[in-house]
Scaffold this motif. Structure first.
Motif, PDB file in Angstrom:
ATOM      1  N   UNK A  57      -6.176  -0.324  -3.300  1.00 32.17           N
ATOM      2  CA  UNK A  57      -4.835  -0.905  -3.459  1.00 32.17           C
ATOM      3  C   UNK A  57      -3.771   0.127  -3.816  1.00 32.17           C
ATOM      4  N   UNK A  58      -4.124   1.131  -4.643  1.00 31.98           N
ATOM      5  CA  UNK A  58      -3.150   2.166  -4.985  1.00 31.98           C
ATOM      6  C   UNK A  58      -2.806   3.005  -3.765  1.00 31.98           C
ATOM      7  N   UNK A  59      -3.791   3.321  -2.951  1.00 30.95           N
ATOM      8  CA  UNK A  59      -3.525   4.077  -1.730  1.00 30.95           C
ATOM      9  C   UNK A  59      -2.688   3.262  -0.751  1.00 30.95           C
ATOM     10  N   UNK A  60      -2.938   1.966  -0.660  1.00 35.18           N
ATOM     11  CA  UNK A  60      -2.123   1.121   0.200  1.00 35.18           C
ATOM     12  C   UNK A  60      -0.673   1.082  -0.272  1.00 35.18           C
ATOM     13  N   UNK A  61      -0.482   1.025  -1.584  1.00 35.68           N
ATOM     14  CA  UNK A  61       0.873   1.009  -2.131  1.00 35.68           C
ATOM     15  C   UNK A  61       1.595   2.318  -1.830  1.00 35.68           C
ATOM     16  N   UNK A  62       0.905   3.432  -1.998  1.00 33.49           N
ATOM     17  CA  UNK A  62       1.511   4.721  -1.694  1.00 33.49           C
ATOM     18  C   UNK A  62       1.855   4.831  -0.210  1.00 33.49           C
ATOM     19  N   UNK A  63       0.961   4.350   0.641  1.00 34.23           N
ATOM     20  CA  UNK A  63       1.215   4.415   2.077  1.00 34.23           C
ATOM     21  C   UNK A  63       2.413   3.549   2.466  1.00 34.23           C
TER      22      UNK A  63
END
Length: 325
Positions: free
Chosen positions: A304-310
């Motif tokens: 989820x954190x990587x999705x938010x950054x993307x």
């Protein structure tokens, strides 16, 4: 030389590699979708009305909700819910694995017994199983281990062994094992037959083949389905109140009978705690699925954190492009 009316002179045609200024100046406009925007607006309005009613309706008594949310009685019930869930999930999964292996064995007796168990416990409601076990001492006051139709080596007093916690865990475990057996069996059958043949060609023992080759691959299919069962098990623990075990729901019911004016806040407390528990289970499910996805996909699913950054990066890139036009 005369040219046909529909022909285009090669001398006047623009070179194919040089785009015209009119084409480069144009921007591709996205397709308009008014239905999507209308549906989005309707959903947002309904969601806003629901939240407004939830917050402003005095019937919910949010001040009493805050009072009860962390009361020791509620937390004690929450602890019992966690204990029952943990014990039942572990024993139910272990029983499901054994039943699945028996169902897949070559022994007709093991297959018949496993099928009968799964058929019986999936057919009987959980509340019936719990109430039957709660009154089990009326049928069998003592339990013994020995030779069938012969002397008994050990004798147990059923009333001393069958505490409320034991009854709840045994009933939930028996019920959960029937469903876990089908989940595990489906996961094992999902492993490609070539994996079994390759492990057998290497001369690996049967037990080692299952532990190191088959079962790790089967977990990719088992984990999502069994987590759904685990979420159902968390909610099913509310039924242990009927066997005199004060779990989270039982504690709220007891306090509601003592304070009848706080029934709605107490039900909201139970609802929020169950939402928290199931959300935590879903988070664990995501990372366990991500762990067992190694080797099956070229890239692991983003966190989820990587999705938010993307998403934030794509938003900044879009703003930069629109500002440059």
């Amino acid at each position: 030389m005369s040219e046909s009316p529909g022909a285009v002179s090669l001398a006047t045609a623009p070179p194919p590699d040089v785009p015209s200024k009119a084409l480069t100046a144009q921007r591709v406009q996205p397709l308009r979708r008014p239905g999507r925007w209308i549906a989005t607006a309707i959903v947002l309005v309904l969601a806003a009305q629901f939240v407004h009613g939830l917050v402003t309706n005095p019937f919910y008594q949010w001040d009493r909700f805050g009072y009860w949310f962390l009361r020791p009685t509620i937390l004690d019930g929450l602890l019992i819910t966690l204990q029952v869930t943990a014990y039942s999930a572990a024993s139910g999964l272990l029983g499901g694995i054994l039943l699945a292996l028996a169902r897949l064995s070559r022994s007709p007796v093991l297959r018949a017994v496993s099928w009968t168990y799964v058929w019986a416990f999936r057919s009987v409601p959980l509340i019936v199983i719990l109430l039957f076990l709660y009154n089990f001492s009326a049928l069998y006051q003592t339990l013994s281990v020995g030779v069938p139709f012969g002397p008994a080596f050990f004798t147990f007093d059923e009333s001393r062994l069958a505490t409320d916690m034991v009854i709840a865990v045994v009933g939930l475990s028996l019920h959960e094992a029937a469903y876990a057996a089908e989940v595990v069996r489906g996961g094992i059958l999902s492993v490609d037959q070539g994996q079994h043949e390759a492990a057998a060609a290497l001369g690996l023992p049967k037990g080692y083949q299952f532990r190191r080759v088959v079962f790790p691959q089967a977990l990719r299919s088992i984990v999502p389905n069994y987590v759904n069962q685990l979420i159902g098990l968390v909610k099913a623990t509310s039924l242990v109140f009927y066997v005199s075990l004060l779990d989270l729901f039982g504690a709220a019911q007891t306090m509601g009978s003592t304070y009848p004016g706080d029934i709605v806040p107490l039900l909201l407390v139970v609802t929020v705690w169950y939402l928290i528990l199931t959300s935590l289970v879903s988070v664990v499910q995501f990372y366990v699925e991500r762990y067992y996805a190694r080797g099956a996909t070229r890239t692991l699913p983003p966190t989820p954190l990587q999705q938010l950054r993307s998403a934030f990066g794509r938003f900044r890139e879009r703003l930069r492009k629109e500002a440059a036009v």
